[in-house]
Design a protein around this motif. Structure first.
Motif, PDB file in Angstrom:
ATOM      1  N   LEU A 285       0.801  -1.219   0.000  1.00  0.00           N
ATOM      2  CA  LEU A 285       0.000   0.000   0.000  1.00  0.00           C
ATOM      3  C   LEU A 285       0.836   1.273   0.000  1.00  0.00           C
ATOM      4  CD1 LEU A 285      -2.704  -1.047   2.625  1.00  0.00           C
ATOM      5  CD2 LEU A 285      -2.888  -1.112   0.133  1.00  0.00           C
ATOM      6  N   TRP A 286       2.055   1.230   0.524  1.00  0.00           N
ATOM      7  CA  TRP A 286       2.862   2.440   0.682  1.00  0.00           C
ATOM      8  C   TRP A 286       4.221   2.204   0.031  1.00  0.00           C
ATOM      9  CZ3 TRP A 286       2.185   7.352   2.141  1.00  0.00           C
ATOM     10  CH2 TRP A 286       3.293   8.113   2.480  1.00  0.00           C
ATOM     11  N   ALA A 287       4.514   2.949  -1.038  1.00  0.00           N
ATOM     12  CA  ALA A 287       5.757   2.767  -1.792  1.00  0.00           C
ATOM     13  C   ALA A 287       6.809   3.746  -1.298  1.00  0.00           C
ATOM     14  CB  ALA A 287       5.508   2.976  -3.284  1.00  0.00           C
ATOM     15  N   SER A 288       7.965   3.231  -0.930  1.00  0.00           N
ATOM     16  CA  SER A 288       9.091   4.071  -0.514  1.00  0.00           C
ATOM     17  C   SER A 288      10.378   3.439  -1.023  1.00  0.00           C
ATOM     18  CB  SER A 288       9.134   4.229   1.008  1.00  0.00           C
ATOM     19  OG  SER A 288       9.316   2.973   1.624  1.00  0.00           O
ATOM     20  N   SER A 289      11.390   4.275  -1.194  1.00  0.00           N
ATOM     21  CA  SER A 289      12.661   3.811  -1.748  1.00  0.00           C
ATOM     22  C   SER A 289      13.804   4.527  -1.044  1.00  0.00           C
ATOM     23  CB  SER A 289      12.742   4.090  -3.254  1.00  0.00           C
ATOM     24  OG  SER A 289      11.626   3.565  -3.930  1.00  0.00           O
ATOM     25  N   PRO A 290      14.946   3.854  -0.888  1.00  0.00           N
ATOM     26  CA  PRO A 290      16.133   4.550  -0.380  1.00  0.00           C
ATOM     27  C   PRO A 290      16.755   5.389  -1.487  1.00  0.00           C
ATOM     28  CG  PRO A 290      16.670   2.274  -0.850  1.00  0.00           C
ATOM     29  CD  PRO A 290      15.189   2.418  -1.099  1.00  0.00           C
ATOM     30  N   GLY A 291      17.535   6.369  -1.096  1.00  0.00           N
ATOM     31  CA  GLY A 291      18.192   7.231  -2.077  1.00  0.00           C
ATOM     32  C   GLY A 291      19.357   7.968  -1.456  1.00  0.00           C
ATOM     33  N   VAL A 292      20.045   8.755  -2.283  1.00  0.00           N
ATOM     34  CA  VAL A 292      21.192   9.541  -1.831  1.00  0.00           C
ATOM     35  C   VAL A 292      21.158  10.899  -2.520  1.00  0.00           C
ATOM     36  CG1 VAL A 292      22.694   7.564  -1.346  1.00  0.00           C
ATOM     37  CG2 VAL A 292      22.671   8.574  -3.630  1.00  0.00           C
ATOM     38  N   VAL A 293      21.831  11.867  -1.896  1.00  0.00           N
ATOM     39  CA  VAL A 293      22.043  13.170  -2.526  1.00  0.00           C
ATOM     40  C   VAL A 293      23.177  13.020  -3.537  1.00  0.00           C
ATOM     41  CG1 VAL A 293      22.705  15.566  -2.127  1.00  0.00           C
ATOM     42  CG2 VAL A 293      21.226  14.393  -0.494  1.00  0.00           C
ATOM     43  N   PHE A 294      22.974  13.582  -4.717  1.00  0.00           N
ATOM     44  CA  PHE A 294      23.923  13.378  -5.822  1.00  0.00           C
ATOM     45  C   PHE A 294      24.317  14.724  -6.411  1.00  0.00           C
ATOM     46  CE2 PHE A 294      24.581  12.987 -10.424  1.00  0.00           C
ATOM     47  CZ  PHE A 294      25.644  12.109 -10.453  1.00  0.00           C
ATOM     48  N   MET A 295      25.624  14.895  -6.694  1.00  0.00           N
ATOM     49  CA  MET A 295      26.146  16.081  -7.375  1.00  0.00           C
ATOM     50  C   MET A 295      26.797  15.663  -8.690  1.00  0.00           C
ATOM     51  SD  MET A 295      28.072  18.466  -4.558  1.00  0.00           S
ATOM     52  CE  MET A 295      27.274  19.032  -3.069  1.00  0.00           C
ATOM     53  N   GLU A 296      26.638  16.513  -9.704  1.00  0.00           N
ATOM     54  CA  GLU A 296      27.391  16.298 -10.939  1.00  0.00           C
ATOM     55  C   GLU A 296      28.875  16.486 -10.639  1.00  0.00           C
ATOM     56  OE1 GLU A 296      26.488  15.288 -13.819  1.00  0.00           O
ATOM     57  OE2 GLU A 296      24.305  15.299 -13.569  1.00  0.00           O
ATOM     58  N   LYS A 297      29.694  15.545 -11.093  1.00  0.00           N
ATOM     59  CA  LYS A 297      31.119  15.556 -10.757  1.00  0.00           C
ATOM     60  C   LYS A 297      31.951  15.954 -11.964  1.00  0.00           C
ATOM     61  CE  LYS A 297      30.398  11.855  -7.405  1.00  0.00           C
ATOM     62  NZ  LYS A 297      28.961  11.770  -7.701  1.00  0.00           N
ATOM     63  N   VAL A 298      33.016  16.701 -11.695  1.00  0.00           N
ATOM     64  CA  VAL A 298      33.975  17.118 -12.720  1.00  0.00           C
ATOM     65  C   VAL A 298      35.353  16.656 -12.272  1.00  0.00           C
ATOM     66  CG1 VAL A 298      35.029  19.051 -13.937  1.00  0.00           C
ATOM     67  CG2 VAL A 298      32.587  19.101 -13.400  1.00  0.00           C
ATOM     68  N   SER A 299      36.008  15.859 -13.102  1.00  0.00           N
ATOM     69  CA  SER A 299      37.347  15.359 -12.780  1.00  0.00           C
ATOM     70  C   SER A 299      38.394  16.337 -13.306  1.00  0.00           C
ATOM     71  CB  SER A 299      37.552  13.970 -13.384  1.00  0.00           C
ATOM     72  OG  SER A 299      38.855  13.489 -13.100  1.00  0.00           O
ATOM     73  N   VAL A 300      39.330  16.716 -12.447  1.00  0.00           N
ATOM     74  CA  VAL A 300      40.431  17.603 -12.824  1.00  0.00           C
ATOM     75  C   VAL A 300      41.680  16.739 -12.966  1.00  0.00           C
ATOM     76  CG1 VAL A 300      41.797  19.613 -12.187  1.00  0.00           C
ATOM     77  CG2 VAL A 300      39.372  19.510 -11.584  1.00  0.00           C
ATOM     78  N   ASN A 301      42.214  16.651 -14.192  1.00  0.00           N
ATOM     79  CA  ASN A 301      43.354  15.785 -14.479  1.00  0.00           C
ATOM     80  C   ASN A 301      44.608  16.606 -14.735  1.00  0.00           C
ATOM     81  OD1 ASN A 301      41.546  13.635 -14.363  1.00  0.00           O
ATOM     82  ND2 ASN A 301      41.138  13.717 -16.551  1.00  0.00           N
ATOM     83  N   CYS A 302      45.748  15.958 -14.569  1.00  0.00           N
ATOM     84  CA  CYS A 302      47.035  16.606 -14.809  1.00  0.00           C
ATOM     85  C   CYS A 302      47.383  16.470 -16.292  1.00  0.00           C
ATOM     86  CB  CYS A 302      48.120  15.960 -13.949  1.00  0.00           C
ATOM     87  SG  CYS A 302      49.718  16.786 -14.060  1.00  0.00           S
ATOM     88  N   PRO A 303      47.602  17.589 -17.011  1.00  0.00           N
ATOM     89  CA  PRO A 303      47.840  17.495 -18.456  1.00  0.00           C
ATOM     90  C   PRO A 303      49.203  16.946 -18.831  1.00  0.00           C
ATOM     91  CG  PRO A 303      48.020  19.764 -17.732  1.00  0.00           C
ATOM     92  CD  PRO A 303      47.564  18.979 -16.541  1.00  0.00           C
ATOM     93  N   ARG A 304      50.135  16.865 -17.880  1.00  0.00           N
ATOM     94  CA  ARG A 304      51.456  16.330 -18.203  1.00  0.00           C
ATOM     95  C   ARG A 304      52.056  15.712 -16.947  1.00  0.00           C
ATOM     96  NH1 ARG A 304      54.621  22.081 -18.433  1.00  0.00           N
ATOM     97  NH2 ARG A 304      55.397  22.084 -16.292  1.00  0.00           N
ATOM     98  N   PRO A 305      53.001  14.792 -17.094  1.00  0.00           N
ATOM     99  CA  PRO A 305      53.612  14.195 -15.906  1.00  0.00           C
ATOM    100  C   PRO A 305      54.476  15.203 -15.173  1.00  0.00           C
ATOM    101  CG  PRO A 305      54.747  13.464 -17.888  1.00  0.00           C
ATOM    102  CD  PRO A 305      53.547  14.232 -18.351  1.00  0.00           C
ATOM    103  N   GLY A 306      54.572  15.042 -13.871  1.00  0.00           N
ATOM    104  CA  GLY A 306      55.391  15.962 -13.099  1.00  0.00           C
ATOM    105  C   GLY A 306      55.278  15.711 -11.610  1.00  0.00           C
ATOM    106  N   LEU A 307      55.852  16.631 -10.857  1.00  0.00           N
ATOM    107  CA  LEU A 307      55.900  16.555  -9.400  1.00  0.00           C
ATOM    108  C   LEU A 307      54.995  17.635  -8.823  1.00  0.00           C
ATOM    109  CD1 LEU A 307      57.363  15.263  -6.895  1.00  0.00           C
ATOM    110  CD2 LEU A 307      58.964  17.177  -7.053  1.00  0.00           C
ATOM    111  N   VAL A 308      54.083  17.243  -7.936  1.00  0.00           N
ATOM    112  CA  VAL A 308      53.168  18.195  -7.311  1.00  0.00           C
ATOM    113  C   VAL A 308      53.934  18.978  -6.249  1.00  0.00           C
ATOM    114  CG1 VAL A 308      51.032  18.474  -6.010  1.00  0.00           C
ATOM    115  CG2 VAL A 308      51.212  16.673  -7.731  1.00  0.00           C
ATOM    116  N   THR A 309      54.045  20.285  -6.445  1.00  0.00           N
ATOM    117  CA  THR A 309      54.772  21.130  -5.495  1.00  0.00           C
ATOM    118  C   THR A 309      53.840  21.896  -4.561  1.00  0.00           C
ATOM    119  OG1 THR A 309      54.818  22.944  -7.107  1.00  0.00           O
ATOM    120  CG2 THR A 309      56.690  21.420  -7.086  1.00  0.00           C
TER     121      THR A 309
END
Length: 349
Positions: free
Chosen positions: A58-82
């Motif tokens: 008689l009563w429909a319910s579902s679990p859920g989560v808060v969701f954000m659109e994600k943006v991945s920030v990548n390193c354009p070249r190999p190197g050392l993080v300073t």
């Protein structure tokens, strides 16, 4: 024969001879309501089971989560993080510094290219001469453009009486001489190009020059900036750590795209109305209405963090919901568990 009866003398039941004996009070009748309570207590697990089963119809319910659109920030070249000045959960603006990366092996990569270029030029001197003539031609072209600009200015002044004819003739002569230099440089270059008979070396030399030019442009620190205003959800690098080209440095969440993902039991899809708003209950009791964003197109197992007993690994359908009003900042947490109520439904309709 005559029989007579004489009653015995009454005897105190609380006395035995001269000793007083105390008796416990008689056992009273057990109240009936207590029996009902014991039966209810023993059968409560079974009653709870039937209640949950009936409520599911008689009563429909579902679990859920808060969701954000994600943006991945990548390193354009190999190197050392300073430098890595951001923290998880920190709010940043577009263009804020996320990391600084240097490439300590840049000089080591340049050395073999420079040596190869010298070897090619020593083997084929015409290639070196051709490169020098190209630079001379480019320089002669710049000189010609400058002399033409001067001639236009002197012509403009002469028409207004601010320059003499001698100055005008001198400017014209400089233009003619510059044009002659360009013609001679072009001729010399054509002659040098005609004498070069090793096109493979010429192509390789051009590749080396291009690679060295790119290295010169990228030399020094590389600053990685935030592409969007958002929240730092995760960091994958630390200061002093070496990262590969294309490796993720951070993941950003876009607060403007916050939504709720409901993991719906497939048996509810035919019973609930996905065009009607649902009620989302957040931890702490906050309730908000939300509308489904289109029809569901993704199915997958229920996340283990949201699974109830005997429901781990259960297949669900993901439904994205957009709240009618902005989610409060204290509840705008990626992965925050919520409960979605779809309302009453009647399977026999």
């Amino acid at each position: 024969m005559k029989v007579t009866f004489s009653p015995k003398k009454s005897k105190d039941p609380n006395r035995e001879g001269d000793i007083k004996v105390e008796y416990a009070p008689a056992r009273r009748a057990f109240p009936r309501w207590r029996w009902y309570f014991v039966v209810l207590l023993v059968s409560s697990p079974l009653l709870f089971f039937f209640f949950r089963v009936g409520l599911g119809f008689l009563w429909a319910s579902s679990p859920g989560v808060v969701f954000m659109e994600k943006v991945s920030v990548n390193c354009p070249r190999p190197g050392l993080v300073t430098e890595l000045p951001v923290l998880r959960g920190q709010e940043i603006s577009s263009g804020d510094l996320i990391a600084k990366v240097v490439e300590p092996m840049l000089e080591a990569r340049k050395a073999p290219l420079i040596a190869e270029r010298r070897a090619i030029l020593a083997q084929v001197p015409q290639l070196a001469q051709e490169g020098s003539l190209k630079k001379s031609l480019a320089l002669a072209g710049k000189v010609l453009d400058g002399e033409r600009d001067v001639l236009r200015q002197v012509q403009w002044l002469f028409e207004r009486g601010a320059a003499t004819r001698a100055e005008l003739n001198e400017a014209r002569g400089k233009v003619v001489r510059a044009e002659g230099d360009v013609i001679r440089a072009q001729a010399d270059l054509e002659v040098a190009s005609a004498t070069v008979d090793i096109p493979q070396n010429a192509v390789r030399l051009a590749q080396i020059e291009a690679e060295l030019g790119a290295m010169e442009e990228s030399q020094g620190e590389l600053t990685i900036l935030s592409p969007i205003p958002g929240v730092v959800l995760d960091l994958y690098a630390e200061e002093g750590q070496t990262v590969a080209q294309g490796a993720p440095v951070a993941t950003l969440g876009d607060p403007d795209s916050v939504s709720v993902v409901a993991f719906v039991d497939p048996r509810y899809l035919s019973m609930i109305d996905l065009e009607s708003p649902a009620r989302v209950r957040f931890p702490g009791g906050t309730v908000m209405e939300a509308d489904p964003e289109g029809r569901p197109v993704i199915a997958g197992p229920l996340p283990s963090a949201l699974a109830e007993p005997f429901s781990e690994g259960k297949q669900t359908v993901q439904v994205y919901l957009k709240t009618d009003s902005p989610i409060p900042l204290n509840l705008m947490v990626e992965g925050l568990p919520v409960k979605i109520h779809w309302g009453f439904h009647f399977p026999w309709r």
